[in-house]
Design a protein around this motif. Structure first.
Motif, PDB file in Angstrom:
ATOM      1  N   ARG A   1       0.812  -1.214   0.000  1.00  0.00           N
ATOM      2  CA  ARG A   1       0.000   0.000   0.000  1.00  0.00           C
ATOM      3  C   ARG A   1       0.847   1.265   0.000  1.00  0.00           C
ATOM      4  N   CYS A   2       2.126   1.165  -0.302  1.00  0.00           N
ATOM      5  CA  CYS A   2       2.984   2.363  -0.386  1.00  0.00           C
ATOM      6  C   CYS A   2       2.264   3.431  -1.201  1.00  0.00           C
ATOM      7  N   TRP A   3       2.110   4.617  -0.608  1.00  0.00           N
ATOM      8  CA  TRP A   3       1.277   5.615  -1.296  1.00  0.00           C
ATOM      9  C   TRP A   3       1.937   6.233  -2.508  1.00  0.00           C
ATOM     10  N   TYR A   4       3.225   6.121  -2.636  1.00  0.00           N
ATOM     11  CA  TYR A   4       3.855   6.585  -3.879  1.00  0.00           C
ATOM     12  C   TYR A   4       3.545   5.591  -5.001  1.00  0.00           C
TER      13      TYR A   4
ATOM     14  N   ARG B   1       1.185   3.304  -5.062  1.00  0.00           N
ATOM     15  CA  ARG B   1      -0.247   3.208  -5.360  1.00  0.00           C
ATOM     16  C   ARG B   1      -0.783   4.447  -6.060  1.00  0.00           C
ATOM     17  N   SER B   2      -0.017   5.545  -6.016  1.00  0.00           N
ATOM     18  CA  SER B   2      -0.443   6.737  -6.749  1.00  0.00           C
ATOM     19  C   SER B   2      -0.028   6.677  -8.214  1.00  0.00           C
TER      20      SER B   2
ATOM     21  N   TRP C   1       3.214   6.329  -9.324  1.00  0.00           N
ATOM     22  CA  TRP C   1       4.541   6.875  -9.604  1.00  0.00           C
ATOM     23  C   TRP C   1       5.416   5.769 -10.195  1.00  0.00           C
TER      24      TRP C   1
ATOM     25  N   ILE D   1      13.702   4.510  -9.347  1.00  0.00           N
ATOM     26  CA  ILE D   1      13.853   5.303  -8.131  1.00  0.00           C
ATOM     27  C   ILE D   1      12.855   4.785  -7.098  1.00  0.00           C
TER      28      ILE D   1
ATOM     29  N   TYR E   1      10.633   6.565  -4.454  1.00  0.00           N
ATOM     30  CA  TYR E   1      10.229   7.899  -3.998  1.00  0.00           C
ATOM     31  C   TYR E   1      10.055   7.953  -2.481  1.00  0.00           C
TER      32      TYR E   1
ATOM     33  N   THR F   1      13.373  13.679   1.962  1.00  0.00           N
ATOM     34  CA  THR F   1      12.134  14.429   2.213  1.00  0.00           C
ATOM     35  C   THR F   1      10.881  13.564   2.062  1.00  0.00           C
TER      36      THR F   1
ATOM     37  N   LEU G   1       7.840  10.905   2.636  1.00  0.00           N
ATOM     38  CA  LEU G   1       6.970  10.600   3.773  1.00  0.00           C
ATOM     39  C   LEU G   1       6.842   9.085   3.873  1.00  0.00           C
TER      40      LEU G   1
ATOM     41  N   LEU H   1      14.088   4.792   8.325  1.00  0.00           N
ATOM     42  CA  LEU H   1      14.064   5.898   7.367  1.00  0.00           C
ATOM     43  C   LEU H   1      13.790   7.185   8.156  1.00  0.00           C
ATOM     44  N   GLN H   2      13.553   8.274   7.431  1.00  0.00           N
ATOM     45  CA  GLN H   2      13.379   9.563   8.086  1.00  0.00           C
ATOM     46  C   GLN H   2      12.260   9.566   9.141  1.00  0.00           C
TER      47      GLN H   2
END
Lengths: 816, 338
Positions: free
Chosen positions: B126-129, B131-132, B134, B143, B145, B150, B152, B310-311
């Motif tokens: 379900r990683c939102w990058y 699933r969007s 990208w 890559i 994302y 930076t 999320l 991670l961050q």
């Protein structure tokens, strides 16, 4: 509170069965012959200039009927009366338009395609060649203030009034931010003040300085803003989802570029708005313009993803506060500085409202507010339930709780010593007074019901991995306006029709306030019909359904209209049966002579007599002071019965606010950071209780939305790419029914406001701040002050505070 | 070409009534076909127009893929059995409570009525990058994302990242691994059975897939052996909301005791790595030890060794440590949910 027949009693609203059986028709449920479906092309970039749009391949598709772009928008919007004859300022911000030439946020509509079905419309959107020039963008408002930073718009970075200006903070300011401190001495664009701030701080036994963050959250009503439009004989008929109804007419007229008299709005049911559907919107203009262009009805269904982009957002705050307290907790001075995320289009009033709400709630001896309304390339901001009130209460109540702990003052007591009473002053540069405020009564009632003295002993107690926190908080918000029109008609069949121009957004006020007219005329409720949700059915000029004003405003307006009808009934009775009008009383659908038998006129007979008499009696004459919309509605109804119509001219000395005392217990799992709300009680000062069941719904529904703001809900933006990541409801995480306590409770002090004929005040908004603050205060009560002043508080923030590990986010970082 | 999301494109829907018919359709349509179980994952891909198969094969009508049957001392669960049916089944409740909890804490009641056990273990990240839409590594790009300074990534991996830092979101997966379940897979050339822990694969193995299922494969059955029937179970899921939420971290353990000591144990977690992780080193370390706070602490510390935050997801380290501790030590259930 007098012994009313209808007011203050539970009843079944006339929309209830249709709602629970699914028969209620919302905008999306309507169909019209030959109806097309529209889909939007949304900007994929947070800020761009459109170099070219090539729609040829889309228009060539079978089933595609038409496309509208910015070129199809009305050239010069028809000005409403209120906007007329104001000279625009030199650097006036270009307002939001329905379809953008320069999209200022990801998801901003650029064009719309109408086709015979939705699948074709979507496929056609995919065939459109869009040539965009990316432009600089700003997502975090603080980035928009950097000394050498970018601006969200080429005209400037800060909204001042109706203009965009440029304001930059210094490296020194950002050095403080890097240390997690809000720079209280940084530049601002707005300021208001009263009293001697320095003297207030000198007098203080305790001064707290806090850095605060309140998130932006999208409104996410369950019903998205779908609209269907068609034109008939030059008039626009629009089925939409709106909080207001009468007041949606002028705004749709302006968006579409037609006179108000050519717009009919149908919106009998609205699946929530929370401030995002106050008047009309561009999402209504687009199908209207497409319908005009194609000559066919057009339905534009809005998906959840589109709703997330265009459905509006509450302005977030990055803020600092300095508060001085006497030993007993009395607030001596309050210095508040708010950087507000205002989105791309206009200054927002939230930050100033937050200051106003604080000035009322804590009655500081001196107060200063400074603010900056920063432009960002994120969705347009607009009022959301208690705009500024929620953010203000949710960020300041935890500071008050912290002060109480430091001073050793009881949490209920520190609020009691600061709260306003009737006539208390508030506001900053323009000091006002409040009409009534029974906050102490609400706190005392709540403390008793919540067993506060026993409950507070549980504060900080640990059981296994669980720590308990308790809280007592106060909240307020505006709750009434004046000066609108009421319109009722007694029909020849003896029934009473109460025409309502306000909307049915789920709060019941559209029905509750109608009962005031029935109460005045002592009319049995089963012989009343509330006419609502369709301006084609002749409704009076009304308040917008916003600012919790409707209950107060339209209990006044309907009271005035019913009194007008009553006077006319008495006059007709005196004419026909002898004596003076004041010799007659009304009740049970009859006009009768006081204190003696005989001399009775039924409402049915009186209505027929009114039609015979004409003039003012049946609406052929209209009082001059009512609004033009009311006049045309009365004109349309003239000759059909006895018309009661009036503008609310009842006196009011001060401004109307309602109050909620909230009490919560939370349980924090110190091994996971997860927490749950164990118990919540709201006690309201809403003046006279109009309808207990709907009041409970507002107190608990508002609280649940506040829980979401505090604990679960969020917007998420990737700052590098400037786009939304939480595009769906499950990423947005509004609270669910399982996130609220099983048995929440509520009560009300039920003391009338002196400046309303039945003592009523609104409640929709004061309820949300109480819910949010109660959770946040109970949480900090359990695990300490490290979490003061931030929303949302996610499990990792709690765990990081407990484990003293590196926080997962900086103090002022938005969008986690 | 402009992008539009949240409108399902047209496709041909096949609703075969037998597994053989479904396999034949899969064979016939190859890469143009999408398999539909409960639809809770697939529908998102379809609505977002990120997957535009010409053919959708709905496994719903295939009776042989539904139902729970005794098998030896264990159970055979059809992959198309809904999570609600798993939760309500008396034998699952009696002997394999850990699976009840995993299934019951997934999603929401409405989703559990529709979502299947096979779908729950086979769902995509379900990683939102990602699933969007990208074009990340997992989507065929070059890559991640979610793994930038930076990005999320509070919900992303602390272990096992290999270009992609997305996590497996399944709540039933760790329970099935702890129960030593076997996954039965069919294709046109026959049947194979893999251990639950081997069913899930990370990006190092194949960055475009979450499981060993290849085109043409259908997960038909999940076999639960009796080896841990009625054992000491522990399941916990930490999430943002009490319903309709994926795990930040979840943990499942099954153990048998001998005296006060841990005789046998299987322990798995999810939400921390690209695939659910069986904590074999922890299992080995605690086997034979007394079930007490000291052993729990040891397990907790071992579980987080080598974690790389991670961050925004550093919290997952103490969270995982504490959940593993609890899985050993046992604790009152976090709170009741349903």
């Amino acid at each position: 509170v007098p012994d009313y027949t209808l007011i203050g009693h539970n009843y079944q609203t006339p929309d209830l069965v249709a709602k629970v059986t699914g028969r209620a028709k919302y905008a999306e449920d309507f169909r019209a012959d030959g109806m097309l479906f529209a889909k939007l092309l949304l900007s994929p970039m947070p800020h761009a200039r459109i170099r070219n749009i090539d729609t040829r391949a889309a228009l060539d598709m079978p089933g595609v009927v038409g496309i509208v772009t910015a070129d199809d928008l009305p050239k010069a919007p028809v000005t409403t009366t209120s906007a007329a004859d104001k000279t625009p300022p030199p650097n006036e911000v270009a307002p939001e338009v329905a379809l953008a030439r320069e999209p200022l946020y990801e998801g901003e509509p650029i064009l719309a395609v109408a086709a015979t079905d939705e699948c074709t419309a979507a496929a056609a959107v995919e065939r459109i060649q869009l040539d965009l020039e990316p432009l600089p963008f700003v997502i975090d408002p603080l980035d928009g203030l950097r000394p050498t930073g970018l601006s969200a718009r080429k005209e400037g970075n800060v909204f001042v009034g109706r203009e965009l200006k440029t304001l930059r903070w210094t490296d020194a300011d950002f050095a403080q931010i890097a240390e997690g401190r809000f720079p209280m001495n940084a530049a601002h664009s707005e300021q208001q003040q009263f009293g001697d701030l320095n003297a207030g701080f000198e007098e203080a036994a305790l001064v707290l300085e806090e850095t605060l963050y309140q998130q932006s959250t999208s409104h996410q009503p369950l019903e998205s803003r779908t609209a269907m439009a068609y034109w008939q004989n030059g008039k626009l008929y629009l089925h939409g989802s709106t909080q207001s109804v009468a007041r949606t007419v002028p705004s749709v007229a302006q968006w579409v570029g037609v006179p108000e008299s050519d717009v009919v709005i149908v919106s009998e049911y609205c699946g929530g708005g929370f401030g995002s559907k106050i008047p009309g919107a561009h999402s209504m203009a687009i199908p209207a313009l497409l319908a005009k262009k194609t000559g066919r009805p057009v339905m534009m269904r809005i998906s959840r993803e589109e709703e997330t982009y265009i459905g509006r957002v509450r302005p977030g705050f990055q803020a600092g506060v300095k508060i001085g307290f006497r030993k007993d907790g009395r607030v001596t001075a309050l210095d508040l500085f708010i950087v507000q995320d205002s989105g791309p289009y206009q200054r927002q009033g939230d930050m100033q409202l937050a200051a106003t709400v604080a000035s009322l709630m804590y009655q500081p001896l001196a107060m200063r507010f400074r603010g900056i309304s920063v432009a960002t390339n994120t969705p347009p901001r607009v009022s959301q339930r208690a705009p500024g009130g929620l953010q203000g209460i949710a960020m300041l109540e935890p500071v008050i709780s912290k002060a109480a702990r430091k001073l050793g003052v009881d949490q209920v007591e520190i609020r009691r010593v600061n709260v306003p009473t009737a006539g208390s002053p508030f506001g900053l540069s323009n000091r006002q007074k409040v009409t009534s405020a029974f906050v102490r009564e609400a706190l005392d009632k709540g403390a008793a019901l919540f067993n506060w003295e026993e409950r507070k002993v549980r504060s900080g107690k640990r059981r296994g991995s669980k720590v308990t926190g308790v809280s007592a908080v106060v909240s307020n918000f505006m709750s009434g306006s004046v000066g609108y029109d009421g319109l009722v008609m007694i029909r020849p069949d003896g029934t009473l029709a109460i025409h309502q121009g306000i909307g049915n957004l789920g709060t019941h006020s559209v029905i509750d306030t109608a009962r005031v007219a029935a109460e005045v005329l002592a009319m049995p409720w089963d012989r009343c019909e509330v006419v609502w949700g369709n301006t084609g059915r002749h409704v009076p000029w009304s308040s917008t359904q916003s600012g919790s004003q409707t209950t107060h405003a339209h209990s006044r307006a309907n009271h005035a209209a019913a009194m007008d009808a009553k006077r006319k009934l008495q006059e007709i009775a005196a004419m026909d049966l002898g004596g003076r009008p004041e010799d007659y009383e009304v009740g049970n659908g009859r006009v009768f002579r006081k204190g003696s038998a005989g001399g009775v006129l039924t409402f049915a007979t009186a209505a027929r007599r009114a039609i015979e008499l004409g003039g003012k009696f049946d609406g052929h004459e209209v009082p001059g002071q009512v609004h033009a919309m009311t006049k045309s509605s009365v004109k349309a109804l003239a000759g059909q019965g006895l018309v009661g119509v009036a503008k609310d001219e009842y006196p009011r000395d001060g401004l109307t606010y309602s109050f909620v005392a909230g009490f919560a217990e939370v349980e924090v799992d110190v091994e996971t950071g997860a927490y749950r709300i164990v118990d919540y009680l709201a006690v309201a000062d809403v003046g006279t209780v109009m309808h207990p069941r709907s009041l409970g719904g507002q107190l608990h529904g508002g609280a649940a939305q506040g829980f979401g703001h505090a604990a679960t809900q969020r917007l998420v933006y990737d700052k590098t790419y400037g786009v939304a990541l939480a595009r769906r409801l499950h990423y947005n995480r509004p609270p669910t029914i399982l996130d609220v306590p099983l048995a929440m409770t509520w009560d009300a002090v039920n003391l009338p406001d002196p400046y309303n004929p039945v003592g009523a005040k609104g409640i929709g908004e004061a309820a949300i701040g109480a819910g949010a603050a109660a959770v946040l205060c109970a949480l900090t009560d359990a695990v300490g002050d490290g979490l003061v002043g931030r929303t949302p508080v996610l499990p990792e923030m709690v765990l990081a505070a407990i484990e003293a590990i590196r926080p997962t986010n900086d103090r002022l970082t938005p969008y986690i | 070409m402009a992008t539009i999301r949240d409108v399902m494109p047209a496709f041909e829907l096949y609703q075969p009534s037998s597994l053989d018919a479904a396999l034949a359709l899969l064979d016939q349509h190859g890469e143009n076909a999408l398999l539909l179980a409960g639809g809770l994952d697939s529908m998102d891909w379809l609505k977002d127009r990120l997957r535009t198969p010409r053919v959708v094969i709905d496994l719903g009508p295939i009776a042989e893929l539904r139902g729970i049957h005794p098998s030896g001392g264990g159970l055979e669960i059809g992959a198309m059995t809904t999570l609600t049916d798993v939760v309500r089944h008396p034998v699952v409740r009696e002997k394999f409570g850990i699976l009840v909890e995993g299934a019951e804490l997934a999603a929401s009641p409405q989703i559990r009525n529709q979502g299947t056990l096979g779908g729950n273990v086979s769902q995509d990240t379900r990683c939102w990058y990602y699933r969007s839409g990208w074009s990340c590594y997992r989507a065929g790009g070059n890559i991640c994302y979610a793994d930038t300074p930076t990005a999320l990534n509070r919900e992303h991996a602390i272990f096992g990242a290999d270009r992609c830092v997305a996590v497996n979101p399944s709540d039933t997966a760790p329970a099935l691994i702890a129960l030593d379940a076997k996954m039965v897979i069919r294709n046109r050339s026959g049947e194979r059975v893999v251990d639950a822990q081997d069913y899930f694969i990370g990006p190092g193995h194949d960055i475009t897939r979450m499981t060993v299922l290849r085109p043409g494969d259908i997960l038909t059955t999940i076999r639960i052996p009796d080896s841990f029937a009625g054992a000491q179970f522990y399941f916990e899921k930490v999430r943002d909301r009490q319903v309709w939420d994926f795990p930040l971290v979840n943990v499942a353990s099954a153990m048998t005791l001998s005296g006060g000591s841990i005789e046998r144990i299987r322990l798995a977690v999810n939400g921390v790595a690209p695939c659910p992780v069986r904590l074999t080193r922890v299992e080995e370390a605690v086997q034979g030890r007394a079930r007490n706070a000291a052993t729990a602490d040891l397990a907790g510390h071992l579980a987080i060794e080598g974690a790389t935050p991670l961050q925004h997801n550093g919290y997952k380290i103490p969270l995982l440590r504490n959940l593993v501790r609890r899985a050993i030590r046992g604790v009152e259930r976090a709170w009741e949910t349903s």
